[in-house]
Design an enzyme around this catalytic site. Structure first.
Site, mmCIF file in Angstrom:
data_model
loop_
_atom_site.group_PDB
_atom_site.id
_atom_site.type_symbol
_atom_site.label_atom_id
_atom_site.label_comp_id
_atom_site.label_asym_id
_atom_site.label_seq_id
_atom_site.Cartn_x
_atom_site.Cartn_y
_atom_site.Cartn_z
ATOM 1 C CG MET A 21 87.706 111.960 152.799
ATOM 2 S SD MET A 21 87.878 110.282 153.318
ATOM 3 C CE MET A 21 88.859 110.444 155.021
ATOM 4 C CG LEU A 101 92.135 108.367 151.934
ATOM 5 C CD1 LEU A 101 91.323 108.553 151.749
ATOM 6 C CD2 LEU A 101 92.634 106.395 151.570
ATOM 7 C CB CYS A 102 94.570 110.961 156.746
ATOM 8 S SG CYS A 102 95.754 112.803 156.387
ATOM 9 C CB THR A 103 90.550 114.896 157.499
ATOM 10 O OG1 THR A 103 90.198 114.056 158.065
ATOM 11 C CG2 THR A 103 89.389 115.862 156.832
#
Length: 189
Positions: A21, A101-103
């Protein structure tokens, strides 16, 4: 001006990037990529600063993680629908340059990239090596199992494929033909 990439930033293929992120310290770096799309795979909502940055830079936000997130997946770490839809969006050159994207930049994104590599016909040990190089000590074997068992037939390839994908597919066909001809040669002797 100091350019600071996100910790989990990487180039997947030409015009396709991966990341954890975003934070304001990454904005100058991300701006230099001239992104068209940000594809978020985790259910968490980006911060107001990130949303403003994307809007101010005309970067289309596709938040698949929020719209497709499912609480009960059994053994699966992510839904097949999330990976399928994400791959179809990332393979549409109309969305490039795209940031996936991801966390954490590891779990959903790593699983996504592993499934893309499987679609590209990478061997499984190479897929796992790439996944582990980003995951470090946060490896989840269930992610590797998901990649191994993911059904590529779920994917509908878009009409507007990137040139790198088309070229890879052509090379696979040529490689198959050469191997076939070698087998025929040895069988005939």
């Amino acid at each position: 001006m100091l350019l600071t990439p996100p910790e989990q930033f990487g180039i997947i293929e030409k015009g396709v990037y991966r990341s954890d992120m975003l934070h304001p310290s990454h904005f100058s770096f991300i701006k230099a990529l001239q992104l068209k799309t940000a594809l978020v795979l985790s259910p968490e909502v980006p911060t107001r600063a990130v949303l403003n940055f994307l809007e101010d830079n005309n970067i289309k936000l596709i938040h698949l993680g929020l719209s497709i997130w499912k609480p009960n997946l059994g053994w699966r770490p992510v839904s097949e629908e999330l990976i399928k839809d994400g791959l179809e969006m990332a393979l549409d050159v109309g969305n490039h340059p795209i940031l996936v994207l991801c966390t954490s930049g590891i779990h959903e994104t790593g699983t996504f990239v592993g499934c893309l590599r499987k679609l590209q016909n990478w061997n499984f040990s190479s897929i796992v090596a790439e996944y582990r190089s980003y995951a470090g000590n946060k490896v989840r074997y269930v992610n590797e199992q998901f990649i191994e068992l993911f059904d590529m037939d779920l994917i509908t390839l878009p009409h507007n494929l990137p040139s790198w994908f088309i070229e890879q597919q052509k090379l696979l066909v040529i490689n198959f033909k050469i191997r076939y001809e070698i087998c025929i040669f040895y069988i005939s002797y």
